[in-house]
Design an enzyme around this catalytic site. Sequence first.
Site, PDB file in Angstrom:
ATOM      1  CG  HIS A 268      -2.036   0.935   1.268  1.00  0.00           C
ATOM      2  ND1 HIS A 268      -2.425   1.703   0.209  1.00  0.00           N
ATOM      3  CD2 HIS A 268      -2.858   1.289   2.288  1.00  0.00           C
ATOM      4  CE1 HIS A 268      -3.421   2.494   0.563  1.00  0.00           C
ATOM      5  NE2 HIS A 268      -3.686   2.282   1.830  1.00  0.00           N
ATOM      6  CG  HIS A 307      -4.525   0.531  -8.229  1.00  0.00           C
ATOM      7  ND1 HIS A 307      -5.858   0.508  -7.902  1.00  0.00           N
ATOM      8  CD2 HIS A 307      -3.960   1.454  -7.430  1.00  0.00           C
ATOM      9  CE1 HIS A 307      -6.085   1.401  -6.958  1.00  0.00           C
ATOM     10  NE2 HIS A 307      -4.962   1.987  -6.645  1.00  0.00           N
ATOM     11  CG  ASP A 363       2.793   4.180  -4.066  1.00  0.00           C
ATOM     12  OD1 ASP A 363       1.794   3.474  -3.906  1.00  0.00           O
ATOM     13  OD2 ASP A 363       3.025   5.199  -3.383  1.00  0.00           O
TER      14      ASP A 363
HETATM   15  C1  SDX Z   1      -1.547   2.113  -3.400  1.00  0.00           C
HETATM   16  O1  SDX Z   1      -6.291   0.794  -3.210  1.00  0.00           O
HETATM   17  C2  SDX Z   1      -5.796   1.935  -3.429  1.00  0.00           C
HETATM   18  O2  SDX Z   1      -6.443   2.837  -3.880  1.00  0.00           O
HETATM   19  C3  SDX Z   1      -4.342   2.113  -3.060  1.00  0.00           C
HETATM   20  C4  SDX Z   1      -3.685   3.419  -3.496  1.00  0.00           C
HETATM   21  C5  SDX Z   1      -4.280   4.608  -2.794  1.00  0.00           C
HETATM   22  O3  SDX Z   1      -4.224   5.706  -3.355  1.00  0.00           O
HETATM   23  O4  SDX Z   1      -4.718   4.440  -1.639  1.00  0.00           O
HETATM   24  O5  SDX Z   1      -3.866   3.589  -4.897  1.00  0.00           O
HETATM   25  C6  SDX Z   1      -2.194   3.430  -3.177  1.00  0.00           C
HETATM   26  O6  SDX Z   1      -1.488   1.322  -2.499  1.00  0.00           O
HETATM   27  C7  SDX Z   1      -1.052   1.772  -4.775  1.00  0.00           C
HETATM   28  C8  SDX Z   1      -0.484   0.319  -4.846  1.00  0.00           C
HETATM   29  C9  SDX Z   1       0.958   0.345  -4.345  1.00  0.00           C
HETATM   30  N1  SDX Z   1       1.448  -1.041  -4.232  1.00  0.00           N
HETATM   31  C10 SDX Z   1       2.381  -1.512  -5.048  1.00  0.00           C
HETATM   32  O7  SDX Z   1       2.831  -0.897  -6.013  1.00  0.00           O
HETATM   33  C11 SDX Z   1       2.865  -2.928  -4.704  1.00  0.00           C
HETATM   34  C12 SDX Z   1       2.929  -3.766  -5.967  1.00  0.00           C
HETATM   35  N2  SDX Z   1       1.556  -3.997  -6.455  1.00  0.00           N
HETATM   36  C13 SDX Z   1       0.912  -5.189  -6.032  1.00  0.00           C
HETATM   37  O8  SDX Z   1       1.336  -5.874  -4.937  1.00  0.00           O
HETATM   38  C14 SDX Z   1      -0.544  -5.320  -6.426  1.00  0.00           C
HETATM   39  O9  SDX Z   1      -0.652  -4.921  -7.732  1.00  0.00           O
HETATM   40  C15 SDX Z   1      -1.554  -4.595  -5.582  1.00  0.00           C
HETATM   41  C16 SDX Z   1      -1.391  -4.934  -4.155  1.00  0.00           C
HETATM   42  C17 SDX Z   1      -1.455  -3.133  -5.775  1.00  0.00           C
HETATM   43  C18 SDX Z   1      -2.921  -5.052  -6.037  1.00  0.00           C
HETATM   44  O10 SDX Z   1      -3.027  -6.371  -5.711  1.00  0.00           O
HETATM   45  P1  SDX Z   1      -4.316  -7.245  -6.155  1.00  0.00           P
HETATM   46  O11 SDX Z   1      -5.373  -6.408  -6.735  1.00  0.00           O
HETATM   47  O12 SDX Z   1      -4.660  -8.092  -4.993  1.00  0.00           O
HETATM   48  O13 SDX Z   1      -3.755  -8.058  -7.356  1.00  0.00           O
HETATM   49  P2  SDX Z   1      -3.231  -9.532  -7.229  1.00  0.00           P
HETATM   50  O14 SDX Z   1      -2.216  -9.556  -6.131  1.00  0.00           O
HETATM   51  O15 SDX Z   1      -4.401 -10.432  -7.134  1.00  0.00           O
HETATM   52  O16 SDX Z   1      -2.480  -9.749  -8.631  1.00  0.00           O
HETATM   53  C19 SDX Z   1      -3.210 -10.180  -9.766  1.00  0.00           C
HETATM   54  C20 SDX Z   1      -2.149 -10.826 -10.619  1.00  0.00           C
HETATM   55  C21 SDX Z   1      -1.341 -11.885  -9.884  1.00  0.00           C
HETATM   56  O17 SDX Z   1      -0.830 -12.773 -10.853  1.00  0.00           O
HETATM   57  P3  SDX Z   1      -1.578 -14.214 -11.068  1.00  0.00           P
HETATM   58  O18 SDX Z   1      -1.783 -14.806  -9.692  1.00  0.00           O
HETATM   59  O19 SDX Z   1      -2.868 -13.858 -11.750  1.00  0.00           O
HETATM   60  O20 SDX Z   1      -0.618 -15.008 -11.907  1.00  0.00           O
HETATM   61  O21 SDX Z   1      -1.168  -9.852 -11.029  1.00  0.00           O
HETATM   62  C22 SDX Z   1       0.080 -10.169 -10.450  1.00  0.00           C
HETATM   63  C23 SDX Z   1      -0.171 -11.147  -9.326  1.00  0.00           C
HETATM   64  O22 SDX Z   1       0.948 -11.977  -9.126  1.00  0.00           O
HETATM   65  N3  SDX Z   1       0.637  -8.917  -9.952  1.00  0.00           N
HETATM   66  C24 SDX Z   1       1.904  -8.566 -10.062  1.00  0.00           C
HETATM   67  C25 SDX Z   1       1.957  -7.284  -9.491  1.00  0.00           C
HETATM   68  N4  SDX Z   1       0.761  -6.916  -9.062  1.00  0.00           N
HETATM   69  C26 SDX Z   1      -0.066  -7.949  -9.335  1.00  0.00           C
HETATM   70  N5  SDX Z   1       2.972  -9.204 -10.584  1.00  0.00           N
HETATM   71  C27 SDX Z   1       4.136  -8.526 -10.529  1.00  0.00           C
HETATM   72  N6  SDX Z   1       4.276  -7.267 -10.003  1.00  0.00           N
HETATM   73  C28 SDX Z   1       3.207  -6.631  -9.484  1.00  0.00           C
HETATM   74  N7  SDX Z   1       3.352  -5.409  -8.975  1.00  0.00           N
END
Ligand code: SDX
Length: 442
Positions: A268, A307, A363
Amino acid sequence: MAKDTLDVTDGRTGARYELPIELGAIRAIDLRKIKASADDIGLRSYDPGLTNTASCKSAIGYVDGERGVLCYRGYAIEELAEKSDYLETAYLIVKGELPDAHHFAMWRHNITTHSMVHENIKKFMDGFRYDAHPMGMLVGTVGALSTFYPDAKNVLDLESRRLQTRRLIGKMPTLAAFAYRRSRGLPYVYPDNELSYTGNFLSMLFKMTELRYEPDPVLERAVDVLFILQAEHEQNCSTNAVRCVASARADPYSAVAAGVAALYGPLHGGANEAVIRMLEEIGTVARIPEYLKGCKTGERRLMGFGHRIYRNYDPRARIIKELAHRVFEVTGKNPLIDVALELERQALEDDYFVSRKLFPNLDFYSGVIYQALGMPLTMFPVLFAIARTAGWMAHWAELVRDPEQRIVRPRQIYVGEGARSYVPIEKRPEPVMREDAVSRTI
Ligand code: SDX
């Protein structure tokens, strides 16, 4: 004839149900009517991570993830970032309308007069280890504020809510700056109420022996725009945490401390710090393909990408990317920007990321700016917390006023042991360690 209902047939019984559809949703409680037998408690919706569950009706922020749209109270983020400032945007988020000149002057005065913190807060700061993470200090000191303002427990009183909102928006920069100064072994700098909200924050961070700190106007504006972009984002993890604690009628300081704690997480608000560590680990453009390979095998995440809502480019990331170049004209270019730009280019040409609709989020580039401004990595999520306080306070007040809201108490699907009797210790077999067992699929 079309009607706003969901007609379902329970295959277990053949019974048919008509569930009303309101505002694009069904009420989960209506599923309880669907029973397999007379003593059945009825159906529940199972939604880990609340990926498709609306927990409230809200009028504050609006995100269209498919189109990459973000609005605060109906105003597009692009317009606010270009034409507003953080304090005015905070007024909009909290009050629901842009202020006229008189009300804005009053708002600015009311926030500014609450920028000081009780002197005892310095004792809290001094109690932390020398290497304490500023987010940990912020969680502790925001929660501690609830002990200084016992009147904050009157959450149903409008004037009390307004006063706590002014206090928290006014004090967050001071707590954040105190945490930074503590971590650097520097004396605390008191607020300078002649400066702007963001200028005062920079002064409390960076003032040294000069009589008065003069913020660079380009950098002051850059931080202010970053605050605008991070001020609100509907039901994100930390806002949900604030709402959950607030639903128990806890005071807003305790609720916001929970929000800070959630924002601390690297998935996050902690992602901006993690992005810089990732870019530094990659080091050069040449090492990007190898790094991306590790992201695609699941051994690591591409921090700053992806996201829950945006299945398109996060509009905030686009604005921050442009902002970075304006900052670099003053600070000099952060060499990590070249790695970040090439990393984005390669990822957006790679089917793994494209097929999963993984784009840069806010981010991905914010940390590159913060670092160029001289902020230490550990302060990045702290700046996010300052900005998000406006959104948290707006959601807190909206929840308290919402007649439909009740204390948050979700249900579960129990997959544990059936009933069993106590066995004397001398008769027990070797225990099977369950804490590392993968939860059973349902
Ligand atoms: C913020 O919610 C908000 O509004 C948050 C925010 C705000 O303003 O408050 O926008 C701020 O928190 C932005 C997000 C910052 N976090 C990151 O950058 C961390 C990296 N991102 C991820 O961990 C992820 O994308 C999330 C946590 C942001 C979202 O996670 P989800 O929606 O639960 O997605 P998921 O984990 O289910 O992923 C779906 C697929 C998976 O692959 P499969 O299982 O389908 O094979 O996408 C892949 C994940 O492995 N994936 C990624 C990835 N993000 C998702 N693979 C590699 N790198 C990534 N960053």
